[in-house]
Design an enzyme around this catalytic site. Sequence first.
Site, PDB file in Angstrom:
ATOM      1  N   SER A  26       0.696  -1.121   0.071  1.00 46.87           N
ATOM      2  CA  SER A  26      -0.036   0.124   0.110  1.00 46.87           C
ATOM      3  C   SER A  26       0.762   1.284  -0.182  1.00 46.87           C
ATOM      4  O   SER A  26       0.497   2.132  -0.270  1.00 46.87           O
ATOM      5  CB  SER A  26      -0.747   0.137   1.384  1.00 46.87           C
ATOM      6  OG  SER A  26      -0.336  -0.245   2.363  1.00 46.87           O
ATOM      7  N   HIS A  77       0.080   4.914   6.932  1.00 49.31           N
ATOM      8  CA  HIS A  77       0.808   5.272   6.007  1.00 49.31           C
ATOM      9  C   HIS A  77       1.359   6.696   6.163  1.00 49.31           C
ATOM     10  O   HIS A  77       0.618   7.641   6.665  1.00 49.31           O
ATOM     11  CB  HIS A  77       0.012   5.197   4.964  1.00 49.31           C
ATOM     12  CG  HIS A  77      -0.674   3.827   4.422  1.00 49.31           C
ATOM     13  ND1 HIS A  77      -1.910   3.522   4.712  1.00 49.31           N
ATOM     14  CD2 HIS A  77      -0.080   2.730   3.928  1.00 49.31           C
ATOM     15  CE1 HIS A  77      -2.169   2.049   4.355  1.00 49.31           C
ATOM     16  NE2 HIS A  77      -0.975   1.837   3.888  1.00 49.31           N
ATOM     17  N   ASP A  85      -2.723   8.492   7.471  1.00 45.67           N
ATOM     18  CA  ASP A  85      -3.752   7.459   8.378  1.00 45.67           C
ATOM     19  C   ASP A  85      -2.986   6.656   9.293  1.00 45.67           C
ATOM     20  O   ASP A  85      -1.892   7.031   9.635  1.00 45.67           O
ATOM     21  CB  ASP A  85      -4.478   6.759   7.208  1.00 45.67           C
ATOM     22  CG  ASP A  85      -3.675   5.677   6.448  1.00 45.67           C
ATOM     23  OD1 ASP A  85      -2.497   5.431   6.961  1.00 45.67           O
ATOM     24  OD2 ASP A  85      -4.206   5.147   5.718  1.00 45.67           O
TER      25      ASP A  85
END
Length: 370
Positions: free
Chosen positions: A39, A336, A333
């Site tokens: 991600s 990340h 977040d």
Amino acid sequence: MGYALAMKALVVSIVLGVVVAGIEPSKKMVPAMYVFGDSTLDVGNNNHLPGKEVPRADKPYYGIDLPGSGKPTGRFSNGYNIADFIARNLGFEKSPLAYLVLKARSYLIPSAITRGVSYASAGAGILDSTNAGGNIPLSQQVRLLESTKAEMEAAVGPHAVSHLLSKSLFLVGMGSNDFFAFLTAQAKQNRSATPSDVAAFYGSLISNYSAAITDLYKLGARKFGIINVGPVGCVPRVRVLNATGGCADGINQLAAGFDVALQSLLADQKTKLPGLAYSIADSFGFAARTDPKAAGFVSVDSACCGGGRLGAEADCLPGATLCADRDRFLFFDRVHPSQRAAMLGAQAYYDGPAQFTTPITFKQLAQQQS
């Protein structure tokens, strides 16, 4: 000029930087970039995967600061991610598009030739078993390159593709999800990992990583930009489990141990695979040695977008709490980095202090003749 001939002329122009049939020479450091990861590098593949459990960054406030749109695109960031900034340092506008986006648009060719492809998938791991069913694991990402290469060869021929791939950058950044999964499994068994557990875990990771690098090499890759595993015990998602909000030293030590093994693996593969060149970006060391206040961050332990304690008790979704100054938060977040944090990391790996890359910088890797 026929399509096939035009495509071959384009490849020559891109790789050699010469004017062919009116095509302008490339100003890029490398002709293309191919991305494999999780991600932190995903630019939209997971948006096209089926299933309710697939992690997606397809809703606000993801992308709120993304240049040109301000909308979510599949990046787990308020804007660009580290793949974008590495690509920009190399002379591209941003990361190459996601494989599944290109397939959906029937544009894999010529994009795979002119820019590259991103196979990165949120939730993916070095091990196929990590978050199985909800992502494209590393081994499958490599297989997707193999199928992409076949389409490239059909368009411009094997010789041109071989030359293109040998000059291009292969960016690989993966491993954090494997550590999260490993510790979750230990917690479910209500026990701590034993030395033999850790040794077996490392062995599986290194074996799979080695296989991926070897397979990419066989497909034509020669320049590898590797991002190691950072201090995953310091992300808000993990910090919130600690009453003090501090980092989880145990998982950080595990990550650091793997990074040592990864460095040894690449050094060993360089002796076995002629022409292989690599640069390991030390994301763990960069986080440990960078003064957050000097870098302009006021928050290094909390999520800008989320909810609850440290902003880490809720996902970043519409209605979540959103900080006003995203550039001053290390994390966007609960897992990340923010766009600015990604930018600083990419700068350090591209041509920053020698302590953040081994044995050469990404810039030096791109400049190497192959």
